[in-house]
Write a protein that holds these residues in place. Structure first.
Motif, short mmCIF file in Angstrom:
data_model
loop_
_atom_site.label_atom_id
_atom_site.label_comp_id
_atom_site.label_asym_id
_atom_site.label_seq_id
_atom_site.Cartn_x
_atom_site.Cartn_y
_atom_site.Cartn_z
N GLU A 43 0.88 -1.06 -0.13
CA GLU A 43 0.03 0.01 -0.12
C GLU A 43 0.88 1.29 -0.07
N ARG A 44 1.92 1.41 0.83
CA ARG A 44 2.90 2.35 0.84
C ARG A 44 3.47 2.47 -0.76
N VAL A 45 3.95 1.62 -1.27
CA VAL A 45 4.59 1.79 -2.72
C VAL A 45 3.41 2.34 -3.78
N ALA A 46 2.30 1.77 -3.68
CA ALA A 46 1.20 2.37 -4.26
C ALA A 46 0.79 3.75 -4.11
N ALA A 47 0.68 4.20 -2.79
CA ALA A 47 0.72 5.46 -2.41
C ALA A 47 1.68 6.47 -3.07
N GLN A 48 3.13 6.05 -3.06
CA GLN A 48 4.21 6.60 -3.58
C GLN A 48 4.06 6.75 -5.10
N PHE A 49 3.61 5.81 -5.83
CA PHE A 49 3.33 5.92 -7.21
C PHE A 49 2.14 6.96 -7.60
N ALA A 50 1.11 6.75 -6.64
CA ALA A 50 0.06 7.77 -6.90
C ALA A 50 0.34 9.10 -6.63
N LEU A 51 1.12 9.24 -5.70
CA LEU A 51 1.69 10.65 -5.13
C LEU A 51 2.59 11.42 -6.27
N GLY A 52 3.54 10.70 -6.90
CA GLY A 52 4.45 10.72 -7.82
C GLY A 52 3.46 11.51 -9.05
N GLU A 53 2.13 11.28 -9.42
CA GLU A 53 1.66 11.71 -10.58
C GLU A 53 0.72 13.05 -10.12
N VAL A 54 0.63 13.36 -8.73
CA VAL A 54 -0.01 14.67 -8.55
C VAL A 54 0.69 15.76 -8.81
N PRO A 55 -0.19 16.61 -9.60
CA PRO A 55 0.64 18.15 -9.86
C PRO A 55 1.19 18.87 -8.63
N LEU A 56 2.11 19.54 -8.81
CA LEU A 56 2.45 20.51 -7.81
C LEU A 56 1.34 21.28 -7.60
#
Length: 458
Positions: A43-56
């Motif tokens: 779940e942590r890795v999934a969250a990190q991937f999802a966070l990486g796609e968030v626009p600043l």
């Protein structure tokens, strides 16, 4: 706004940005205690991937703590420089990481964007960075501060001389101070954590430190780390150089410390009126630490590292001379072991330097944490490579008043030697004149005795 990421045909859902940030954080006991950490590494890795796609740019419109109910959020939003942000406003968090690691993203470029960065942006990108990424980017940042010494220049490492005593004994504090000076410590500040916040005791300690400084003509600054209201009580009658305060990343956290932005501003303005600096007039000293908002039940469901980064917005408002995280001091309930402490310290240093703060670190742990001095040696060396502005110098690395383990006078010598770093320039000239060090920066133990003779002779 909801976020999701699919791994092995299973979709992880994160109900909002605050949840996503918490789930993406590297594991630490504080977030688990708060019930907001990822339940599994997957779940942590999934969250990190999802966070990486968030626009600043999303961080400018989706606030983790509501604007209406938190003055730190208002400070972050109202002090944001859109012009500084314009060159990177098209990036996602993942793109931002890649951009930070580019060779072309140098000190000049980082200075141009720092006021366009919010604490939440830098906290987010830190969550998807390896330790070496945090070190590599932090090393690009040169943040220089000035009062009587110049701290933070490339190739230099300063030390806070920390001569604490369990009964505020002036003779005990004086002995530790002279000892530290003979090892070349004290160019960041000679800073005492008083055992009592008594205005009379604090005033007497300030006067003693200033007398030592003047007698030995030491180019440094002193600070008694009392509550800011105690400092304000003494500021007209005692020699106050720096105004100190512990700060947090939410209004409620700061309220638990008995402060708010108005009180901090009052201290800042009072110290500025004194004009006691010689090479500069940066007069504030702030300490922070991951877990303070959680321990005050003031985190609003925000992970402890993001709360910590928000504290840097508070510090940045007052153009401080020194800032440091007391990274392992709050205890294993928040950072359980050496691994967690090391990671948190590298995050704190990275986030603060990227936001433009003159960041040091208290490389430390409490005696009930799963950590030891080898962990601190590792962390101190990593932070030295990352160009941390200053460390602590504690007699024997064992603070006999606060009862925790930090770094010693000998550690300062080690760091300067192996990384070829020198003290602050004004202080280095004084050390040379006293014969405490030679031109190579090596300690001259015999000549250090002259310091004691001068102390008794003046």
């Amino acid at each position: 706004m909801e976020f999701r990421y699919t791994v092995n045909n299973f979709t992880y859902n994160f109900k909002d940005l605050k949840t996503l940030m918490a789930k993406a954080s590297p594991y630490r006991t504080g977030d688990a205690l708060a019930g907001i950490s990822a339940e599994t590494n997957e779940e942590r890795v999934a969250a990190q991937f999802a966070l990486g796609e968030v626009p600043l740019s999303l961080f400018l419109t989706e606030h983790l703590i509501p604007y209406e109910s938190d003055e730190v959020t208002r400070l972050i939003v109202d002090s944001h420089y859109q012009n500084s942000f314009s060159s990177i406003n098209h990036l996602t968090v993942g793109d931002f990481r890649n951009w930070l690691l580019l060779d072309t993203t140098n000190q000049v470029v980082l200075d141009q964007v720092k006021m366009g960065l919010t604490p939440e942006m830098v906290a987010a990108v830190s969550k998807i960075m390896r330790n070496q990424d945090l070190i590599a980017v932090a090393q690009k940042c040169e943040v220089i501060s000035r009062f009587r010494t110049t701290v933070g220049q490339k190739g230099r490492l300063s030390i806070r001389l920390q001569p604490n005593h369990p009964t505020d004994s002036q003779s005990g504090i004086l002995a530790s101070t002279i000892d530290g000076l003979m090892y070349g410590c004290g160019d960041a500040v000679i800073g005492i954590n008083p055992a009592t916040d008594s205005p009379e005791v604090v005033s007497n300690l300030l006067k003693m430190l200033d007398e030592v400084r003047e007698k030995l003509e030491i180019p440094t600054q002193s600070c008694v780390l009392s509550h800011i209201t105690t400092t304000l009580n003494n500021i007209k009658d005692a020699p106050v150089d720096l105004v100190f305060q512990s700060i947090g990343g939410t209004e409620k956290t700061n309220s638990s410390f008995g402060i708010n932005l108005n009180i901090l501003n009052e201290g800042y303005e009072a110290a500025m009126e004194l004009k006691r600096g010689t090479v500069g007039q940066q007069v504030m000293y702030f300490e922070t630490g991951q877990g303070s908002s959680l321990s005050a039940n003031a985190h609003h469901g925000v992970d402890q590292q993001t709360c910590e980064a928000r504290a840097y917005a508070v510090a940045r408002k007052f153009n401080p001379f020194l800032v440091n995280s007391v990274v392992g001091f709050i205890g294993p309930e928040y950072l359980f072991d050496g691994k967690q402490i090391i990671r948190a310290a590298l995050e704190d240093h990275f986030c603060a330097k990227l936001l433009g703060l003159p960041m040091g670190m208290d490389v430390c742990y409490t005696n009930h944490a799963e950590a030891d001095q080898d962990d601190m040696d590792n962390l101190m060396t990593l932070l030295g490579v990352a160009d941390c502005n200053f460390f602590m110098g504690v007699p024997g690395a064992d603070d006999i008043m606060l009862n925790y383990q930090s770094t010693s006078f000998h550690d300062a010598m080690y760091m300067r030697k192996v990384l070829k770093k020198r003290p602050a320039p004004e202080f280095e000239a004084w050390l040379l004149a006293q014969g405490i060090i030679n031109e190579k920066g090596e300690r001259n133990a015999l000549n250090s005795k002259h310091l004691l003779l001068n102390m008794h002779g003046k």
